[in-house]
Structures are given as structure tokens and as C-alpha cells.
Scaffold this active site. Sequence first.
Site, PDB file in Angstrom:
ATOM      1  N   TYR A   1     -14.951  15.942 -16.636  1.00 21.21           N
ATOM      2  CA  TYR A   1     -15.587  14.628 -16.533  1.00 21.21           C
ATOM      3  C   TYR A   1     -16.607  14.696 -15.386  1.00 21.21           C
ATOM      4  O   TYR A   1     -16.260  15.118 -14.272  1.00 21.21           O
ATOM      5  CB  TYR A   1     -14.515  13.563 -16.281  1.00 21.21           C
ATOM      6  CG  TYR A   1     -15.081  12.207 -15.993  1.00 21.21           C
ATOM      7  CD1 TYR A   1     -15.941  11.584 -16.899  1.00 21.21           C
ATOM      8  CD2 TYR A   1     -14.781  11.543 -14.815  1.00 21.21           C
ATOM      9  CE1 TYR A   1     -16.475  10.336 -16.632  1.00 21.21           C
ATOM     10  CE2 TYR A   1     -15.305  10.292 -14.551  1.00 21.21           C
ATOM     11  CZ  TYR A   1     -16.157   9.693 -15.460  1.00 21.21           C
ATOM     12  OH  TYR A   1     -16.690   8.467 -15.194  1.00 21.21           O
TER      13      TYR A   1
ATOM     14  N   LYS B   1      -7.242   5.660 -19.966  1.00 20.84           N
ATOM     15  CA  LYS B   1      -7.424   6.209 -21.322  1.00 20.84           C
ATOM     16  C   LYS B   1      -6.153   6.039 -22.155  1.00 20.84           C
ATOM     17  O   LYS B   1      -5.685   4.943 -22.310  1.00 20.84           O
ATOM     18  CB  LYS B   1      -7.874   7.665 -21.230  1.00 20.84           C
ATOM     19  CG  LYS B   1      -8.931   7.929 -20.155  1.00 20.84           C
ATOM     20  CD  LYS B   1     -10.205   7.140 -20.349  1.00 20.84           C
ATOM     21  CE  LYS B   1     -11.200   7.471 -19.245  1.00 20.84           C
ATOM     22  NZ  LYS B   1     -12.169   6.424 -19.005  1.00 20.84           N
TER      23      LYS B   1
ATOM     24  N   ASP C   1      -6.122  18.236 -15.174  1.00 24.98           N
ATOM     25  CA  ASP C   1      -6.470  16.880 -15.587  1.00 24.98           C
ATOM     26  C   ASP C   1      -6.060  16.763 -17.057  1.00 24.98           C
ATOM     27  O   ASP C   1      -6.673  17.366 -17.940  1.00 24.98           O
ATOM     28  CB  ASP C   1      -7.970  16.633 -15.404  1.00 24.98           C
ATOM     29  CG  ASP C   1      -8.353  15.189 -15.742  1.00 24.98           C
ATOM     30  OD1 ASP C   1      -7.645  14.557 -16.551  1.00 24.98           O
ATOM     31  OD2 ASP C   1      -9.367  14.704 -15.212  1.00 24.98           O
TER      32      ASP C   1
ATOM     33  N   ARG D   1       0.830  -1.213   0.000  1.00 27.49           N
ATOM     34  CA  ARG D   1       0.000   0.000   0.000  1.00 27.49           C
ATOM     35  C   ARG D   1       0.863   1.261   0.000  1.00 27.49           C
ATOM     36  O   ARG D   1       0.471   2.318  -0.489  1.00 27.49           O
ATOM     37  CB  ARG D   1      -0.979   0.004   1.190  1.00 27.49           C
ATOM     38  CG  ARG D   1      -1.803   1.287   1.279  1.00 27.49           C
ATOM     39  CD  ARG D   1      -3.072   1.166   2.109  1.00 27.49           C
ATOM     40  NE  ARG D   1      -2.878   0.541   3.393  1.00 27.49           N
ATOM     41  CZ  ARG D   1      -2.292   1.132   4.444  1.00 27.49           C
ATOM     42  NH1 ARG D   1      -1.856   2.381   4.380  1.00 27.49           N
ATOM     43  NH2 ARG D   1      -2.155   0.481   5.580  1.00 27.49           N
TER      44      ARG D   1
HETATM   45  N1  LCS Z   1     -10.710  12.497 -15.853  1.00 27.61           N
HETATM   46  C1  LCS Z   1     -11.206  12.454 -17.105  1.00 27.61           C
HETATM   47  C2  LCS Z   1     -10.965  13.592 -18.040  1.00 27.61           C
HETATM   48  C3  LCS Z   1     -11.958  11.344 -17.513  1.00 27.61           C
HETATM   49  O1  LCS Z   1     -12.434  11.323 -18.760  1.00 27.61           O
HETATM   50  C4  LCS Z   1     -12.181  10.280 -16.593  1.00 27.61           C
HETATM   51  C5  LCS Z   1     -12.993   9.086 -16.970  1.00 27.61           C
HETATM   52  C6  LCS Z   1     -11.656  10.385 -15.302  1.00 27.61           C
HETATM   53  C7  LCS Z   1     -10.907  11.503 -14.975  1.00 27.61           C
HETATM   54  C8  LCS Z   1     -11.853   9.313 -14.283  1.00 27.61           C
HETATM   55  O2  LCS Z   1     -11.074   8.211 -14.575  1.00 27.61           O
HETATM   56  P1  LCS Z   1     -11.414   6.689 -14.150  1.00 27.61           P
HETATM   57  O3  LCS Z   1     -11.675   6.713 -12.683  1.00 27.61           O
HETATM   58  O4  LCS Z   1     -12.610   6.265 -14.910  1.00 27.61           O
HETATM   59  O5  LCS Z   1     -10.164   5.961 -14.501  1.00 27.61           O
HETATM   60  N2  LCS Z   1     -13.746   9.256 -18.127  1.00 27.61           N
HETATM   61  C9  LCS Z   1     -14.666   8.456 -18.594  1.00 27.61           C
HETATM   62  C10 LCS Z   1     -15.460   8.750 -19.724  1.00 27.61           C
HETATM   63  O6  LCS Z   1     -15.429   9.791 -20.363  1.00 27.61           O
HETATM   64  N3  LCS Z   1     -16.238   7.742 -19.982  1.00 27.61           N
HETATM   65  O7  LCS Z   1     -16.100   6.738 -19.059  1.00 27.61           O
HETATM   66  C11 LCS Z   1     -15.093   7.134 -18.099  1.00 27.61           C
END
Ligand code: LCS
Length: 399
Positions: A116, A213, A188, A63
Amino acid sequence: MARKEDSPRPRGKSTRAIHAALDKTIHGEVSIPIFESSTFSFPSAEEGAERFSGAKPGYLYTRMGNPTVNALEQTVNQLENGFAGIATASGMAATTSVYLSLLGQNEHIVESEVVYGPSRIVLETHLSRFGVHSTFVDTSDLRKTEAAQRENTRLVFIETPSNPTLSITDIKGTAEIAHRHGALLVVDNTMAGPYLQRPLDHGADIVIHSLTKYLNGHSDVIGGMIVSASQEIYKRIRKTVNLFGGVMDPLQAWLILRGVRTLGVRMERSQENAMRLAEFLKDHPKVAWVRYPGTADHPQHEIARKQMDGFGAMISFGVVNGLRGGMTFLNGLQLITRAVSLGGIESLIEHPASMTHAAIPLEERARVGISDELIRFSVGCEDFEDLREDLDQALSKIN
Ligand code: LCS
């Protein structure tokens, strides 16, 4: 191959994506091992105490740090030109860890009004319960960011390009405003990724990623990363992540490391497809409008040109006949995959108003430009002609 410390110039970004994890090898391996060990033995009781006090380096407990996870942290940190990276269980764990580390009761955050969905919802519905105040503004207009600053503002948090409207915020200009008001700037960088944009070079203090992504790129793992510009910020966030426990596991890290190695070729290919498809969509009679940072009519095209190495592989557009036309189009696709998420090697398409951004109230969505007709298209690495044909046949079904 070990890194040459006396290298006369920094290595290129594709080379770093391929080699950064392998700076130190044990047996000359060319793929990092998966260290599936929850805890690490100490050669002596004294050494255990020294590792815990920080007097000696060494792993303690997964952790708090793990060699495979650390290799991924080092790789993304090198790509972002940061001080150090912290891997997290998901992109949302990265975002919430930054909020929890740097915001307290009666403190204030200014955030891009288009981010997001959950990055915003968690402030409005959860951090607010602990006395954190948030203001959401159109950060593509620096005057609005300036006007939103308060005496207790601790963070400015921007997403550029924004998900899903692809607005661009001037990183350098925002950093100057944040710093003048004693706040830190968080970017971000998920939608562009470090191959195309490195916010710390423009004055940001922290970069976060959903590794789910572009960095992983294969739509098979969830993960997140926080890269800090300084040791002081890194230490504050590392403590929070270790205590709250939203960490990444070694197998997750290994899979993402494998994905990162092809970052350069994937970004080049998907971006080239996106540029050509944006042009194709603009000229199509069934398409009402197209938003892509690489076209000269994008409102912040010049800022994108200044702060990005390329315009990315995300396109937003609306089709004729609004929501009904959009649904006909989405249902008509045969190759491009109807799914949320983005940045995978395969093309993905979704409808933000009913999916990723549905938790934001309708009036607010309308106000910030997430219209009911907006379709978000994450362009992948398939053959251009196949993508063009699929779009064309699905668009022709709209009547
Ligand atoms: N920041 C951005 C710009 C994102 O597009 C996402 C997820 C996150 C943070 C969060 O990341 P995760 O916890 O899912 O790894 N975006 C998504 C989207 O546009 N569609 O499904 C997930």
C-alpha cells in the site's frame, strides 16, 4: 456464551469471529458494551499504584487500554493465533507503530517493493529523516529478499497478496531468511485477512491489519491492529502505541466488532463471486489481462495454494486501449462503486496509478508492475449476475 476452557479442539474461525469478544460477560449481554469512559477509578490508592506498576490487572486510562477496545484486540488475536493484539486508530497507525517500535538510527528494513503506497512513502520520506534505511525488493523472489539482508537489518516487512499487483510472497520461506539474519518478520495481512491467511502459523513474528477492510467489512470505520507472536514483542510495541497515542476509541472498536462477526460469510461470498468474475474477465474480448491468485496462470499460484485457505476477493486487470480504455470503463460502471479502499460488502473499483499509489514516482510504479492501465477490483457480496452484467456493459463502451 462463555468459552469452554476444556474444549477438546480449537473452535473454527467463523465461531471465533462471532464469540471471541464475549468470553467474559457482565450481565449475559450478547453484544459487547461500549465503555465510553476516558479513565477508570481505583478502589484504593494502593490498588491504583499496583495497577500502574503492573502488579495487579485493571484498567487505568483509555489510551492505555479499554474493555471494548480490548474485546476487539482479543477477537483479532484469536483469529490470528497470536499472543496479543493492539488496536490502533488506523491501519497506517499500526504500520508506523511497528516501524517506530522496532527500528532505530542506522538500522535497516527490507520491504516488499509493492505495498500500500503510504506504507512505503512513510519510510522513504519520514523514517529516513531519523536515520532508518530501507530497501524495497520483489519479495515474491526469496533470493532477492536474501540478497537484501544487511548486518543491521532488523525487520523484513511483506504484504501478501500485495496491493495492488496481487503478488504472493512465501511467508514461511521469508521467515526463515529473516530469522537467520536476526531480523523479525512483519506481514501486512490486510488483503487476505485472517479468515484466509494466518501468517503467524507460518513463522511470522507480527501481523498488521487495516481493520478498515475485510475485518470491519462495511466501509464505515477506519482502524488498525497489530498482533504479536510473543510477549516480548507485544510489550515493546504496546509501550510505543501508548506513548505515541495513535490508539483506537471504544465506539470505533464496537463498530468493528460488529463487522467482524460476519467475517466468515462475507469472505465466502465475496471470494466465490471473485473466482467466477476472474474467469469471466479472462474470457472477455475487451480485457487485456487478469491477475487473480486463484487462477493457475498466476505466477505464485502454488504458494498461494500452500499458505492460504482461499484466494480472496481482489482482482487486478487491464483493459484494451490502456489508460484511455480504463477511464471509459470506470466511467461506464453503474453498480460497482468507483472508490478507493477495499474489503467492503459492496464492490469497489479504483485506478492505483492515479489514486492509492500516485505518490510513488512513475518510473518506480512502472518498474514494480503498477502500470497505468491496472484497475483494482475489490469484489463484494452482491449477486454475481448483477456484477457480471455491470462489468460487461461498461467494458462494451470501450472502443
Ligand atoms: N495496509 C494495506 C494493505 C492497505 O490496503 C491499507 C489501506 C493500509 C494498510 C492502511 O490502512 P488505513 O490506515 O487506511 O486503515 N488501503 C487503502 C486502499 O487501498 N485504498 O484506500 C486505503
